[in-house]
Design an enzyme around this catalytic site. Sequence first.
Site, PDB file in Angstrom:
ATOM      1  N   ARG A  92      11.222  20.374  80.270  1.00 30.70           N
ATOM      2  CA  ARG A  92      12.622  19.993  79.971  1.00 30.70           C
ATOM      3  C   ARG A  92      12.966  20.376  78.544  1.00 30.70           C
ATOM      4  O   ARG A  92      14.099  20.700  78.221  1.00 30.70           O
ATOM      5  CB  ARG A  92      12.872  18.494  80.181  1.00 30.70           C
ATOM      6  CG  ARG A  92      14.272  18.067  79.686  1.00 30.70           C
ATOM      7  CD  ARG A  92      14.707  16.700  80.167  1.00 30.70           C
ATOM      8  NE  ARG A  92      13.750  15.663  79.876  1.00 30.70           N
ATOM      9  CZ  ARG A  92      13.559  15.128  78.666  1.00 30.70           C
ATOM     10  NH1 ARG A  92      14.251  15.532  77.624  1.00 30.70           N
ATOM     11  NH2 ARG A  92      12.654  14.182  78.502  1.00 30.70           N
TER      12      ARG A  92
ATOM     13  N   TYR B 184      39.370  28.581  82.605  1.00 30.60           N
ATOM     14  CA  TYR B 184      38.697  28.230  83.864  1.00 30.60           C
ATOM     15  C   TYR B 184      38.914  26.746  84.190  1.00 30.60           C
ATOM     16  O   TYR B 184      38.750  25.881  83.324  1.00 30.60           O
ATOM     17  CB  TYR B 184      37.213  28.560  83.726  1.00 30.60           C
ATOM     18  CG  TYR B 184      36.351  28.141  84.878  1.00 30.60           C
ATOM     19  CD1 TYR B 184      36.694  28.449  86.192  1.00 30.60           C
ATOM     20  CD2 TYR B 184      35.169  27.443  84.661  1.00 30.60           C
ATOM     21  CE1 TYR B 184      35.890  28.066  87.254  1.00 30.60           C
ATOM     22  CE2 TYR B 184      34.354  27.060  85.718  1.00 30.60           C
ATOM     23  CZ  TYR B 184      34.727  27.370  87.011  1.00 30.60           C
ATOM     24  OH  TYR B 184      33.932  26.987  88.052  1.00 30.60           O
TER      25      TYR B 184
ATOM     26  N   ASP C  29      33.919  31.787  75.766  1.00 24.43           N
ATOM     27  CA  ASP C  29      33.290  32.001  77.077  1.00 24.43           C
ATOM     28  C   ASP C  29      33.503  33.475  77.438  1.00 24.43           C
ATOM     29  O   ASP C  29      34.633  33.919  77.648  1.00 24.43           O
ATOM     30  CB  ASP C  29      33.942  31.075  78.114  1.00 24.43           C
ATOM     31  CG  ASP C  29      33.359  31.252  79.517  1.00 24.43           C
ATOM     32  OD1 ASP C  29      32.746  32.308  79.791  1.00 24.43           O
ATOM     33  OD2 ASP C  29      33.544  30.345  80.348  1.00 24.43           O
TER      34      ASP C  29
ATOM     35  N   LYS D 232      26.859  34.771  86.987  1.00 26.70           N
ATOM     36  CA  LYS D 232      27.799  35.848  87.342  1.00 26.70           C
ATOM     37  C   LYS D 232      27.215  37.231  87.007  1.00 26.70           C
ATOM     38  O   LYS D 232      26.177  37.574  87.527  1.00 26.70           O
ATOM     39  CB  LYS D 232      29.141  35.599  86.655  1.00 26.70           C
ATOM     40  CG  LYS D 232      29.598  34.146  86.656  1.00 26.70           C
ATOM     41  CD  LYS D 232      29.835  33.581  88.046  1.00 26.70           C
ATOM     42  CE  LYS D 232      30.303  32.130  87.939  1.00 26.70           C
ATOM     43  NZ  LYS D 232      30.495  31.499  89.217  1.00 26.70           N
TER      44      LYS D 232
HETATM   45  C1  LIG Z   1      34.772  31.762  83.220  1.00 27.48           C
HETATM   46  C2  LIG Z   1      33.722  30.845  83.749  1.00 27.48           C
HETATM   47  N1  LIG Z   1      33.022  30.095  82.888  1.00 27.48           N
HETATM   48  C3  LIG Z   1      32.078  29.233  83.319  1.00 27.48           C
HETATM   49  C4  LIG Z   1      31.802  29.075  84.645  1.00 27.48           C
HETATM   50  C5  LIG Z   1      30.784  28.062  85.101  1.00 27.48           C
HETATM   51  O1  LIG Z   1      29.605  28.667  85.471  1.00 27.48           O
HETATM   52  P1  LIG Z   1      28.530  27.943  86.427  1.00 27.48           P
HETATM   53  O2  LIG Z   1      29.110  27.926  87.782  1.00 27.48           O
HETATM   54  O3  LIG Z   1      27.301  28.787  86.252  1.00 27.48           O
HETATM   55  O4  LIG Z   1      28.335  26.561  85.912  1.00 27.48           O
HETATM   56  C6  LIG Z   1      32.499  29.849  85.589  1.00 27.48           C
HETATM   57  C7  LIG Z   1      32.231  29.682  87.030  1.00 27.48           C
HETATM   58  O5  LIG Z   1      32.909  30.218  87.864  1.00 27.48           O
HETATM   59  C8  LIG Z   1      33.495  30.751  85.123  1.00 27.48           C
HETATM   60  O6  LIG Z   1      34.215  31.482  85.969  1.00 27.48           O
END
Ligand SMILES: Cc1ncc(COP(=O)(O)O)c(C=O)c1O
Length: 386
Positions: free
Chosen positions: A39, A92, A165, A190
């Site tokens: 962890r 998001y 992000d 992704k």
């Molecule tokens: C722009 C963006 N940031 C963060 C995330 C979150 O990622 P996770 O699903 O790996 O937690 C997503 C998920 O679709 C996303 O599209």
Amino acid sequence: MDQRPSSVPIYQTATFSSADAGELGDVASDPRSGYAYSRISNPTSSALGAAYAELADGEAGIALASGMGAIHAALASQLKAGDRVVAPLAVYGSTRTQLIDTFARFGVQVDFADLTDEAAAAEAIAAAPTRVVYAETIANPTTVVTDHAAVARLAHERGATYIVDNTFASPYVCQPLALGADLVVESGTKFLSGHSDVIAGVVAGRADLIRGIEKVQIDTGATIGPFDAFLVLRGIMTLAVRVERHARTAAALGAWLERQDGVQRVLYPGLPTHPQHEVATRQFRPGVAGGMLAVELAGGRSAGWAVIDALTLTDLTASLGSVHTMVVHPPSTSQRQMTEAELAEAGITPGLLRVSVGLEDLEDLQDDFAAALEIARGAERPAVGV
Ligand SMILES: Cc1ncc(COP(=O)(O)O)c(C=O)c1O
């Protein structure tokens, strides 16, 4: 044995044995001095953090259990009760929810603004003391592109930390740290891993900032498993060739979709019609604007659903950044938490489709979309209100 493995080994273990009690005490209290408990840290997960730091050109990096875990740890490492965050209107949905539901509950003030309008961004950041300015390189789902150099300058003028992000872009397309961001976060689920087979998150930036995130990760347990870290590391090896291909097909598919009946607007940062095309050209790798398209259909929500249901090549799922093309209707999926008014304010029209362009042949995708658009034009579905 002196021969080294060609792949990073999967250290599938919860615990590591130390030579003596003193050493165990050292490694348990400082993850950089060795390994005690997975962890806290694990060699496979640490290798992913280091690989992402290299990709993002950061001093240090860390891997976490998911993109949302990474966003939470990055924000939590910077914020305390009474602090303020300024985030974009176009962001998001789960990030918006995390800010509003989780951080606001712990006494963090969250304000949303149009960060593509420099005057509006400056006003929002200056309106009250701001601890964090948060943005996405390419916003989910509208593909709004943030001018990182401009927003970083505004944030730093007010003493705020700028967190980005970069999930929709990937480090192959954009390098936010070089443009002034303090921390860059990505969902490893992704483009980095690229095959829809793992949930993961990563953060890179200055070593002292990453140490703060490490502390949150240890305290909250948003730890990535070693096998999951291995899958992301394996995906990273083909990131460049995949993203080149995603981007080439997305640019061609977007330009073709713009000319189709029933398509009101296509938003792709690589097309001259995109509102922030100039910013994208300045900030992105030349000629590579990512694999994400937003397509506004004239027929609204019912046309969006009809197209999704009629497509045969695409995966009907809610993710992105995979070898397979994925088409979603954001008002019903990634932004489902938002009201109609909030959707409109964020630029999400009822007929908006988000297309994550995969590695299929362009011609096959065009044929599939042509047939689906034709079915949608003929469809007489009752509008479904949500
Ligand atoms: C722009 C963006 N940031 C963060 C995330 C979150 O990622 P996770 O699903 O790996 O937690 C997503 C998920 O679709 C996303 O599209």
